[in-house]
Design a protein around this motif. Structure first.
Motif, PDB file in Angstrom:
ATOM      1  N   ALA A 119       9.738   7.495  -1.556  1.00  0.00           N
ATOM      2  CA  ALA A 119       9.325   6.190  -2.085  1.00  0.00           C
ATOM      3  C   ALA A 119       8.047   6.343  -2.900  1.00  0.00           C
ATOM      4  CB  ALA A 119       9.114   5.203  -0.935  1.00  0.00           C
ATOM      5  N   MET A 120       7.131   7.169  -2.432  1.00  0.00           N
ATOM      6  CA  MET A 120       5.882   7.418  -3.146  1.00  0.00           C
ATOM      7  C   MET A 120       6.143   7.976  -4.532  1.00  0.00           C
ATOM      8  SD  MET A 120       3.031   6.610  -1.898  1.00  0.00           S
ATOM      9  CE  MET A 120       2.122   7.561  -3.107  1.00  0.00           C
ATOM     10  N   GLN A 124       5.098   6.529  -8.219  1.00  0.00           N
ATOM     11  CA  GLN A 124       4.310   7.329  -9.156  1.00  0.00           C
ATOM     12  C   GLN A 124       4.978   7.391 -10.520  1.00  0.00           C
ATOM     13  OE1 GLN A 124       1.549   9.331  -8.964  1.00  0.00           O
ATOM     14  NE2 GLN A 124       1.046   9.360  -6.788  1.00  0.00           N
ATOM     15  N   ARG A 125       6.284   7.618 -10.497  1.00  0.00           N
ATOM     16  CA  ARG A 125       7.012   7.741 -11.752  1.00  0.00           C
ATOM     17  C   ARG A 125       6.900   6.448 -12.546  1.00  0.00           C
ATOM     18  NH1 ARG A 125      11.595   9.455  -9.732  1.00  0.00           N
ATOM     19  NH2 ARG A 125      12.834   7.577  -9.918  1.00  0.00           N
TER      20      ARG A 125
ATOM     21  N   THR B  63      -3.401   7.228 -13.193  1.00  0.00           N
ATOM     22  CA  THR B  63      -2.409   6.465 -12.429  1.00  0.00           C
ATOM     23  C   THR B  63      -3.024   5.802 -11.208  1.00  0.00           C
ATOM     24  OG1 THR B  63      -1.758   8.456 -11.225  1.00  0.00           O
ATOM     25  CG2 THR B  63      -0.482   7.898 -13.167  1.00  0.00           C
ATOM     26  N   GLY B  64      -4.295   6.083 -10.901  1.00  0.00           N
ATOM     27  CA  GLY B  64      -4.896   5.404  -9.761  1.00  0.00           C
ATOM     28  C   GLY B  64      -6.322   5.826  -9.488  1.00  0.00           C
ATOM     29  N   PHE B  65      -7.042   4.943  -8.802  1.00  0.00           N
ATOM     30  CA  PHE B  65      -8.360   5.261  -8.255  1.00  0.00           C
ATOM     31  C   PHE B  65      -8.272   5.161  -6.743  1.00  0.00           C
ATOM     32  CE2 PHE B  65      -9.415   3.525 -12.481  1.00  0.00           C
ATOM     33  CZ  PHE B  65     -10.115   4.603 -12.994  1.00  0.00           C
ATOM     34  N   ALA B 123      -0.248   2.188  -4.338  1.00  0.00           N
ATOM     35  CA  ALA B 123       0.555   2.397  -5.548  1.00  0.00           C
ATOM     36  C   ALA B 123       1.116   1.068  -6.052  1.00  0.00           C
ATOM     37  CB  ALA B 123       1.679   3.385  -5.272  1.00  0.00           C
ATOM     38  N   GLN B 124       1.603   0.256  -5.142  1.00  0.00           N
ATOM     39  CA  GLN B 124       2.157  -1.052  -5.500  1.00  0.00           C
ATOM     40  C   GLN B 124       1.122  -1.918  -6.191  1.00  0.00           C
ATOM     41  OE1 GLN B 124       5.058  -2.729  -4.918  1.00  0.00           O
ATOM     42  NE2 GLN B 124       6.216  -1.426  -3.528  1.00  0.00           N
ATOM     43  N   ARG B 125      -0.083  -1.932  -5.626  1.00  0.00           N
ATOM     44  CA  ARG B 125      -1.143  -2.758  -6.183  1.00  0.00           C
ATOM     45  C   ARG B 125      -1.421  -2.339  -7.617  1.00  0.00           C
ATOM     46  NH1 ARG B 125      -4.636  -2.140  -2.264  1.00  0.00           N
ATOM     47  NH2 ARG B 125      -6.077  -0.725  -3.256  1.00  0.00           N
ATOM     48  N   TYR B 126      -1.454  -1.022  -7.843  1.00  0.00           N
ATOM     49  CA  TYR B 126      -1.764  -0.525  -9.177  1.00  0.00           C
ATOM     50  C   TYR B 126      -0.648  -0.829 -10.162  1.00  0.00           C
ATOM     51  CZ  TYR B 126      -5.904   1.674  -7.322  1.00  0.00           C
ATOM     52  OH  TYR B 126      -7.119   1.893  -6.752  1.00  0.00           O
ATOM     53  N   LEU B 127       0.582  -0.749  -9.691  1.00  0.00           N
ATOM     54  CA  LEU B 127       1.707  -1.120 -10.546  1.00  0.00           C
ATOM     55  C   LEU B 127       1.542  -2.553 -11.011  1.00  0.00           C
ATOM     56  CD1 LEU B 127       4.944   0.363  -8.955  1.00  0.00           C
ATOM     57  CD2 LEU B 127       4.279   0.430 -11.356  1.00  0.00           C
TER      58      LEU B 127
END
Lengths: 238, 238
Positions: A119-120, A124-125, B63-65, B123-127
DNA sequence: CGGCTTGTTGATTCACCTCAAGGTGGGTGG
DNA sequence: CCACCCACCTTGAGGTGAATCAACAAGCCG
């Protein structure tokens, strides 16, 4: 894998040893809603799922598409997005509680971990695709992602609507449509109806998407942490 | 939690029972590179980390912090991004192999799962942030994210450079800078130097970011799967 | 056939990128 | 201490690409 409350027939067991229920949803139906308690997570067996959020101003934002084998709904606390069926779908549904349940055997926990890792990498993709600058770059990256998803078959099935693609890439339907025809005019793809695209010039698409064709930037075996200092004992303040 | 090869002093054990090594990196140093084998994953103890990829054309995309308590590097196979220290950082480093290792006790596996869930929500938050349409919306959402990260203190510490923010939001440094001053002129924030921002009008920022202030769209207790059909036995073809 | 949804295409407007020029602060060396 | 440099940030002017506004075509269903 004892039968608890679920009948054996509900346990697919194709890829998973975790207790699961298999469900079917029709295209467009809601699987879970933003804000609901995140008590389950899901694996797509068949079909396509989208996750989405709505802004106050009514705009919709899709955060991901999920295909056969992908995992969605692995949220903490409450769901941060809603999930909807793009096509008719079959999903396998796992209970979050089963992971921390002491009666769950360890090998099945291992599997939960591996599922979460998958899922991660999906997330990322998608972060990478959306991060592209121009509409052309975004759509190229998106199509390549669909292609990779379908075992690199250049004949791509596009299950979602133009408006889904637009809300995912942060564009309008108009721009998505124009970019499709633009890519076609440039001989990179061939559009056959609304749900079928043939990739003609794969290398060209990769170049647009900014992807490195084969080699990655680093040797997989290269030394790790050449610059690190080991911390022993307590950390210094601040 | 037996000592294997690591000395007890290396095990922080503050939040985690998993075997870990604590490392320190200076600002700007590489923690791991894109393409390396993903043999470890990391938790930030102190400081800020960024993950990034480079396009063929030289463009950088973040892609993230990751801040204190956040997890990064939980990739499958090889790292999909590089990770670099934004400030001086201290990280806790876990081995992927320890999860599937049979000798790892179950409670620690549970913890690994919970860590992965946290990584997913990041990851979701950043998306969601990157998915915003305009520069103003993106920066508003980003600042709110920083605020939330710092326990809702309206006095925000901004550890990363404007160019980091730009490469994360998919904008140029210029636009980021302009948008900062624009938000300030509109009385929503106050910019104090390059690394400090005071949130003056929180509700206004939320409105820009399209966030619902309090209530989510769904009742957390609402029924799940009202539309689902249960699948028993084998799936029908296609 | 008419109504509806979805997709395509054109003309215009506007937001962001590009190009270009300062400004600021921290560091170093004279 | 000041002069200078350099990295980072800010700001302005002009061009470009995507959004907007507005039609129209293509399926789909009653």
């Amino acid at each position: 894998m004892q039968s608890l409350l679920t009948a054996p027939t509900m346990m697919e067991g194709l890829h998973s040893n975790l207790r699961s229920t298999t469900l079917r949803f029709r295209a467009g139906q809601l699987i879970f809603d933003e804000g609901q308690k995140a008590t389950r997570w899901y694996e797509v067996v068949q079909g396509t799922v989208r996750t989405c959020r709505f802004h106050m101003d009514g705009h919709r934002h899709l955060t991901g598409f999920f295909f056969s084998g992908d995992v969605f709904g692995a949220d903490h606390g409450t769901y941060g997005t809603a999930a909807e069926a793009v096509t008719d779908v079959v999903v396998r549904c796992y209970r979050v509680g089963d992971i921390t349940d002491d009666s769950t055997p360890k090998p099945q926990l291992d599997e939960a971990v591996s599922i979460l890792f998958r899922a991660m990498s999906t997330a990322q993709r998608y972060l990478f695709i959306i991060g592209h600058r121009t509409a052309t770059e975004k759509l190229a990256a998106f199509l390549l992602c669909l292609k990779q998803q379908a075992n690199d078959d250049p004949n791509i099935f596009v299950p979602m609507s133009r408006s889904d693609i637009a809300d995912f890439l942060g564009l309008t339907v108009h721009t998505v449509s124009r970019t499709f025809t633009d890519l076609a005019r440039r001989g990179l793809i061939e559009v056959n109806g609304r749900d079928s695209v043939l990739i003609i010039n794969n290398a060209g698409l990769c170049r647009l998407a900014g992807e490195y064709q084969d080699s990655l930037t680093a040797d997989p075996e290269s030394d790790i942490h050449p610059a690190a200092e080991l911390c022993l004992g307590e950390l210094s303040a601040a």
